[in-house]
Scaffold this motif. Structure first.
Motif, PDB file in Angstrom:
ATOM      1  N   ILE A   4      52.911  42.046  66.195  1.00  0.00           N
ATOM      2  CA  ILE A   4      52.232  41.559  64.959  1.00  0.00           C
ATOM      3  C   ILE A   4      51.240  42.509  64.223  1.00  0.00           C
ATOM      4  CG2 ILE A   4      50.837  39.668  64.066  1.00  0.00           C
ATOM      5  CD1 ILE A   4      51.876  37.900  66.107  1.00  0.00           C
ATOM      6  N   ARG A   5      50.841  42.384  62.859  1.00  0.00           N
ATOM      7  CA  ARG A   5      49.854  43.193  62.102  1.00  0.00           C
ATOM      8  C   ARG A   5      49.138  42.572  60.910  1.00  0.00           C
ATOM      9  NH1 ARG A   5      50.574  46.516  56.952  1.00  0.00           N
ATOM     10  NH2 ARG A   5      48.695  47.715  56.936  1.00  0.00           N
ATOM     11  N   VAL A   6      48.084  43.143  60.390  1.00  0.00           N
ATOM     12  CA  VAL A   6      47.235  42.561  59.355  1.00  0.00           C
ATOM     13  C   VAL A   6      46.775  43.550  58.291  1.00  0.00           C
ATOM     14  CG1 VAL A   6      45.020  41.540  58.945  1.00  0.00           C
ATOM     15  CG2 VAL A   6      46.291  40.885  60.963  1.00  0.00           C
ATOM     16  N   ARG A   7      46.422  43.079  57.054  1.00  0.00           N
ATOM     17  CA  ARG A   7      45.937  44.027  56.054  1.00  0.00           C
ATOM     18  C   ARG A   7      45.046  43.419  55.003  1.00  0.00           C
ATOM     19  NH1 ARG A   7      48.215  49.113  53.635  1.00  0.00           N
ATOM     20  NH2 ARG A   7      46.985  49.359  51.765  1.00  0.00           N
ATOM     21  N   ILE A   8      43.884  44.012  54.816  1.00  0.00           N
ATOM     22  CA  ILE A   8      42.998  43.684  53.717  1.00  0.00           C
ATOM     23  C   ILE A   8      42.489  45.027  53.230  1.00  0.00           C
ATOM     24  CG2 ILE A   8      40.880  42.511  53.060  1.00  0.00           C
ATOM     25  CD1 ILE A   8      41.218  40.688  55.374  1.00  0.00           C
ATOM     26  N   GLY A   9      43.337  45.912  52.800  1.00  0.00           N
ATOM     27  CA  GLY A   9      42.977  47.276  52.456  1.00  0.00           C
ATOM     28  C   GLY A   9      42.163  47.355  51.199  1.00  0.00           C
ATOM     29  N   ALA A  10      41.884  48.565  50.760  1.00  0.00           N
ATOM     30  CA  ALA A  10      41.041  48.749  49.589  1.00  0.00           C
ATOM     31  C   ALA A  10      41.662  48.150  48.352  1.00  0.00           C
ATOM     32  CB  ALA A  10      40.796  50.234  49.369  1.00  0.00           C
ATOM     33  N   LEU A  11      42.968  48.028  48.355  1.00  0.00           N
ATOM     34  CA  LEU A  11      43.610  47.399  47.199  1.00  0.00           C
ATOM     35  C   LEU A  11      43.805  45.914  47.422  1.00  0.00           C
ATOM     36  CD1 LEU A  11      46.241  50.069  46.194  1.00  0.00           C
ATOM     37  CD2 LEU A  11      43.940  49.722  45.340  1.00  0.00           C
ATOM     38  N   GLY A  12      43.335  45.399  48.544  1.00  0.00           N
ATOM     39  CA  GLY A  12      43.228  44.015  48.902  1.00  0.00           C
ATOM     40  C   GLY A  12      44.244  43.015  48.417  1.00  0.00           C
ATOM     41  N   ARG A 124      45.283  39.939  42.779  1.00  0.00           N
ATOM     42  CA  ARG A 124      45.767  41.298  42.600  1.00  0.00           C
ATOM     43  C   ARG A 124      46.157  41.572  41.151  1.00  0.00           C
ATOM     44  NH1 ARG A 124      46.455  43.416  47.375  1.00  0.00           N
ATOM     45  NH2 ARG A 124      47.177  41.473  48.303  1.00  0.00           N
ATOM     46  N   GLN A 125      46.623  40.553  40.446  1.00  0.00           N
ATOM     47  CA  GLN A 125      47.102  40.729  39.070  1.00  0.00           C
ATOM     48  C   GLN A 125      46.037  40.414  38.016  1.00  0.00           C
ATOM     49  OE1 GLN A 125      50.503  38.092  39.120  1.00  0.00           O
ATOM     50  NE2 GLN A 125      51.851  39.627  40.041  1.00  0.00           N
ATOM     51  N   TRP A 126      44.888  39.932  38.448  1.00  0.00           N
ATOM     52  CA  TRP A 126      43.865  39.476  37.509  1.00  0.00           C
ATOM     53  C   TRP A 126      43.221  40.654  36.782  1.00  0.00           C
ATOM     54  CZ3 TRP A 126      38.259  38.019  38.729  1.00  0.00           C
ATOM     55  CH2 TRP A 126      37.702  37.289  37.657  1.00  0.00           C
ATOM     56  N   GLN A 127      43.126  40.543  35.471  1.00  0.00           N
ATOM     57  CA  GLN A 127      42.506  41.572  34.634  1.00  0.00           C
ATOM     58  C   GLN A 127      41.434  40.911  33.752  1.00  0.00           C
ATOM     59  OE1 GLN A 127      43.198  44.666  35.062  1.00  0.00           O
ATOM     60  NE2 GLN A 127      45.133  44.583  36.181  1.00  0.00           N
ATOM     61  N   PRO A 128      40.237  40.643  34.294  1.00  0.00           N
ATOM     62  CA  PRO A 128      39.194  39.961  33.526  1.00  0.00           C
ATOM     63  C   PRO A 128      38.632  40.848  32.423  1.00  0.00           C
ATOM     64  CG  PRO A 128      38.307  40.711  35.607  1.00  0.00           C
ATOM     65  CD  PRO A 128      39.785  40.971  35.667  1.00  0.00           C
ATOM     66  N   GLU A 129      38.114  40.204  31.389  1.00  0.00           N
ATOM     67  CA  GLU A 129      37.544  40.933  30.261  1.00  0.00           C
ATOM     68  C   GLU A 129      36.333  41.755  30.666  1.00  0.00           C
ATOM     69  OE1 GLU A 129      36.694  38.276  27.101  1.00  0.00           O
ATOM     70  OE2 GLU A 129      38.800  37.802  26.679  1.00  0.00           O
ATOM     71  N   PHE A 130      35.593  41.300  31.683  1.00  0.00           N
ATOM     72  CA  PHE A 130      34.383  42.029  32.072  1.00  0.00           C
ATOM     73  C   PHE A 130      34.706  43.236  32.963  1.00  0.00           C
ATOM     74  CE2 PHE A 130      34.835  38.418  35.033  1.00  0.00           C
ATOM     75  CZ  PHE A 130      34.919  39.070  36.256  1.00  0.00           C
ATOM     76  N   GLY A 131      35.970  43.407  33.309  1.00  0.00           N
ATOM     77  CA  GLY A 131      36.364  44.559  34.094  1.00  0.00           C
ATOM     78  C   GLY A 131      36.185  44.322  35.586  1.00  0.00           C
ATOM     79  N   LEU A 132      37.028  44.951  36.377  1.00  0.00           N
ATOM     80  CA  LEU A 132      36.999  44.762  37.820  1.00  0.00           C
ATOM     81  C   LEU A 132      37.356  46.083  38.492  1.00  0.00           C
ATOM     82  CD1 LEU A 132      36.574  42.246  39.694  1.00  0.00           C
ATOM     83  CD2 LEU A 132      39.065  42.115  39.849  1.00  0.00           C
ATOM     84  N   THR A 133      36.442  46.605  39.296  1.00  0.00           N
ATOM     85  CA  THR A 133      36.738  47.845  39.994  1.00  0.00           C
ATOM     86  C   THR A 133      37.668  47.572  41.172  1.00  0.00           C
ATOM     87  OG1 THR A 133      34.894  47.671  41.557  1.00  0.00           O
ATOM     88  CG2 THR A 133      34.434  48.685  39.403  1.00  0.00           C
ATOM     89  N   GLU A 134      38.253  48.633  41.658  1.00  0.00           N
ATOM     90  CA  GLU A 134      39.138  48.502  42.823  1.00  0.00           C
ATOM     91  C   GLU A 134      38.372  47.940  44.013  1.00  0.00           C
ATOM     92  OE1 GLU A 134      41.217  51.752  45.643  1.00  0.00           O
ATOM     93  OE2 GLU A 134      41.842  51.843  43.541  1.00  0.00           O
ATOM     94  N   ALA A 135      37.132  48.389  44.198  1.00  0.00           N
ATOM     95  CA  ALA A 135      36.319  47.907  45.318  1.00  0.00           C
ATOM     96  C   ALA A 135      35.993  46.427  45.156  1.00  0.00           C
ATOM     97  CB  ALA A 135      35.034  48.724  45.420  1.00  0.00           C
TER      98      ALA A 135
END
Length: 415
Positions: A4-12, A124-135
């Protein structure tokens, strides 16, 4: 789970917004790409599972709430609140509270899994008007993962007479073989969360959490972050996963090795289990569950074994050797009793943490491998089979009941 494996990487993870981002913008943002797990979501079986459980509305409702956020702080609150709500909804459904939402058996763990992926895809697909950094996007995904898995809602009563038991389960896995698959360990976690088991020495409160089947999440410490605050106050813990056909195994020894079987993102890892302070890392850890009592007890329809076998490279050797009676002195791990996948790894990490906290002599803990959850006769072909059948449901119910019985025996044995 033999692997088994898991992921919550920087691109989350990914949630959903009530407003679709322009295609060009979504394509330019690498965070907008769905993961391998999320790409399976649009197949017929996951959609049917969501429809027949009432969980098909989870991601759209989440997307609308996220779309109303006007700042990152608001978005973070939405992710935490909606993730926790999803976990509680899945627990309530499994334990018979509230509407079933459809004709799918209440004990089913799959609605939680697929609904969570719908939510992470929205993030992952959300693009808010106030902007969202990768972090920031990664933090939203991490918050959603944590809360929707019950990892931050482990709480016990302060009553002195109540024992504390912690149980963990896993997501479904090997989904490219059969996307219909369920994981009885995850179903057990939902069925037992917040319940009370009666023991000879009084009541025992059970709290649970579920983990992803992704190597990277484990490397990033999801197991240790979840368990560390609670182990010192526990009376008993066990990690649980799906293992072998027709049997339950109490795994005696866990090994510090990843064998490379692909996880739910189709990523492989072949290496020593990565942990903090590798210089002091042992090759093996051992169960402190009362395995003799568990094996001797009548707990249900499946035979229960004390599994002592491991695979090692002997001291001074170069080739792996199977050792039915356990590891020899100075050997290097290549598989614990639970294999070389994430089942073995969660057991290794949990028992290593137990030992590093100085609890090895006082805290019973280890790993229980459940039987493989099988579909009924005539429903075994993934291409033509149904998402459920009466035997499939009965098998899962029997596994859940037997794990509960094993916990009761273990709690009695450690009085």
């Amino acid at each position: 789970m033999t692997h088994i494996r898991v992921r919550i990487g920087a691109l989350g993870l990914a949630l959903l917004t009530g407003f679709a981002a322009p295609p060009a913008l979504a394509a330019e943002d690498p965070a907008a790409a769905p993961t391998v797990e999320e790409q399976r979501l649009d197949r017929a079986a996951p959609q049917e599972i969501l429809d027949r459980s009432g969980f098909a509305t989870v991601a759209p409702e989440f997307a609308r709430s996220l779309g109303r956020a006007r700042s990152y702080a608001q978005a973070e609150r939405v992710a935490e609140r909606q993730g926790a709500r999803l976990w509680q909804r899945a627990v309530d459904r499994a334990q018979g509270r509230g509407p079933a939402g459809g004709d799918l058996s209440r004990d089913d763990d799959r609605p939680l899994y697929w609904a969570r992926l719908g939510m992470t895809r929205e993030v992952r697909q959300w693009q808010p008007e106030f902007g969202l950094t990768e972090a920031q996007r990664a933090k939203l995904l991490a918050a959603l993962e944590r809360t929707s898995r019950g990892q931050d809602t482990i709480r016990y009563p302060h009553s002195k007479g109540v024992k504390r038991i912690l149980v963990t389960g896993f997501d479904p896995f090997t989904l490219d073989r059969d996307v219909r698959i369920s994981n009885p360990s995850g179903a057990t976690a939902l069925a037992l969360d917040g319940t009370v088991i009666r023991t000879a020495d009084g009541p025992a409160r059970v709290e649970t959490a579920v983990f992803p089947v992704r190597w990277q999440d484990f490397a990033e410490g999801t197991v240790e972050r979840t368990l560390r605050p609670h182990l010192p106050g526990l009376d008993l813990f066990t990690t649980v996963s799906q293992g072998r056909v027709g049997r339950i195994d109490i795994e005696r020894t866990n090994g510090a090795w990843r064998g490379g079987f692909p996880d739910n993102e189709n990523v492989s890892r072949t290496e020593t289990v990565p942990v903090n302070d590798p210089a002091s890392q042992p090759q093996w850890t051992s169960t402190t569950l009362p395995y003799k009592d568990i094996v001797a007890a009548s707990t249900g329809r499946f035979p229960v074994y004390d599994n002592t076998s491991v695979t090692e490279i002997p001291a001074g050797g170069t080739a792996p050797v199977v050792r039915p009676e356990g590891p020899t002195a100075g050997s290097t791990a290549r598989a614990g009793g639970g294999g070389d996948y994430l089942s073995n790894e969660i057991a290794y990490r949990a028992t290593l943490l137990r030992d590093r906290l100085g609890l090895g002599d006082s805290l019973p803990g280890g790993h229980v491998h459940t039987p493989v959850l099988q579909f009924g006769a005539g429903n075994t072909d993934p291409a033509s089979g149904k998402v459920t059948d009466p035997q499939f449901v009965q098998n899962r119910l029997d596994i859940i009941a037997q794990v509960r019985s094993i916990l009761s025996v273990a709690a009695d044995a450690t009085d």
